[in-house]
Design an enzyme around this catalytic site. Structure first.
Site, mmCIF file in Angstrom:
data_model
loop_
_atom_site.group_PDB
_atom_site.id
_atom_site.type_symbol
_atom_site.label_atom_id
_atom_site.label_comp_id
_atom_site.label_asym_id
_atom_site.label_seq_id
_atom_site.Cartn_x
_atom_site.Cartn_y
_atom_site.Cartn_z
ATOM 1 N N ASP A 1 41.810 -39.274 7.057
ATOM 2 C CA ASP A 1 43.150 -39.885 6.784
ATOM 3 C C ASP A 1 43.999 -38.970 7.494
ATOM 4 O O ASP A 1 44.031 -37.662 7.291
ATOM 5 C CB ASP A 1 43.627 -40.200 5.385
ATOM 6 C CG ASP A 1 43.200 -41.225 4.627
ATOM 7 O OD1 ASP A 1 42.776 -42.092 5.206
ATOM 8 O OD2 ASP A 1 43.216 -41.222 3.396
ATOM 9 N N ASP B 1 43.519 -53.316 1.788
ATOM 10 C CA ASP B 1 43.966 -52.210 0.665
ATOM 11 C C ASP B 1 44.325 -53.202 -0.683
ATOM 12 O O ASP B 1 45.295 -53.864 -0.863
ATOM 13 C CB ASP B 1 45.203 -51.568 1.180
ATOM 14 C CG ASP B 1 45.126 -50.633 2.132
ATOM 15 O OD1 ASP B 1 44.068 -50.434 2.307
ATOM 16 O OD2 ASP B 1 46.206 -50.122 2.556
#
Length: 258
Positions: free
Chosen positions: A11, A130
């Site tokens: 990330d 997600d």
């Protein structure tokens, strides 16, 4: 049988690798390029880079580091973050990325999936999902703009419906980011993975929850995923990728050993 894949996830925020828990409270892990090189040398099958605030900030992924990563690794890598057009995708691929992944932009404009697949081929179009389990309703819901916890919102889509929709539109691969499990290292959500596997006919990558080597084994053996993505166990050197793959091989998992 195709070999199962081990995929470290990096990330990225403000040019550095960060990691949170359940998509919140991110801490800085380190610089992008050295981490990418380390994982490639350890035996990762591919890497995934998420510019986690690109979509919520209304910008495309910061491309400055993409070409630098391409110069130091010889394994495939996927880049995600605010890709909203064919031009955005073309630039990232031209800098050396092998795949591009879309998430929030696909929810905002599902036709983007088809346009990208038609232009670049389904093999390099990944859709990230997600997904959050709502304990009160017992349902799985798709979330959007999860890179910024202040802007995260629940969408109208239930996860299983969105999985089927993105396949119809041309997704070549799906990464299922299980938000409840993210960063807590208590195992992948096998029940959710099994349900998604039943309706997912493209490669499925599990993401969120890996804490032990056994967790990877369970995802491959019990949920039949094609790849397992993890971050904190690799970033914090809790698990070595080479040792993980050797363990999986002893358990009968088809895996590429370096």
């Amino acid at each position: 049988m195709l070999a199962k894949r081990i995929i470290p996830c990096l990330d990225v925020r403000d040019g550095q690798v960060v990691k949170g828990v359940q998509f919140r409270n991110h801490e800085i892990i380190g610089d992008i390029v050295p981490l990418a090189k380390r994982y490639a040398e350890e035996g990762a099958d591919e890497l995934v880079f998420y510019d986690i605030t690109a979509s919520s900030d209304g910008r495309v992924v910061d491309k400055s580091w993409v070409s630098r990563v391409a110069e130091v690794i010889d394994i495939p890598f996927c880049v995600a973050g605010g890709i909203k057009s064919l031009e955005d995708a073309a630039k990232i691929l031209s800098f050396g990325a092998d795949k591009i992944s879309i998430n929030s932009p696909a929810l905002a404009d599902p036709t983007l999936i088809t346009r990208l697949a038609d232009r670049f081929g389904v093999q390099c179009i990944v859709v990230g999902i997600d997904t959050w389990y709502d304990g009160e309703t017992g349902k799985y819901h798709v979330n959007q703009y999860t890179g910024d916890e202040s802007r995260t919102r629940v969408t109208q889509w239930e996860t299983l419906d969105w999985v089927q929709e993105v396949q119809k539109r041309g997704a070549g691969e799906i990464v299922l980011n299980m938000m409840n499990q993210d960063g807590v290292r208590n195992g992948y959500d096998l029940e959710q993975l099994k349900k998604v596997r039943e309706v997912c006919h493209v490669p499925l990558i599990a993401s969120g929850g890996a804490g032990t080597m056994e967790h990877f084994l369970e995802a491959f053996r019990d949920a039949d995923v094609d790849g397992a993505l993890a971050a904190s166990v690799f970033h914090k050197q809790i698990i070595n990728i080479g040792e993980l793959k050797a363990y999986l091989a002893t358990q009968g998992v088809e895996i590429r050993i370096c």
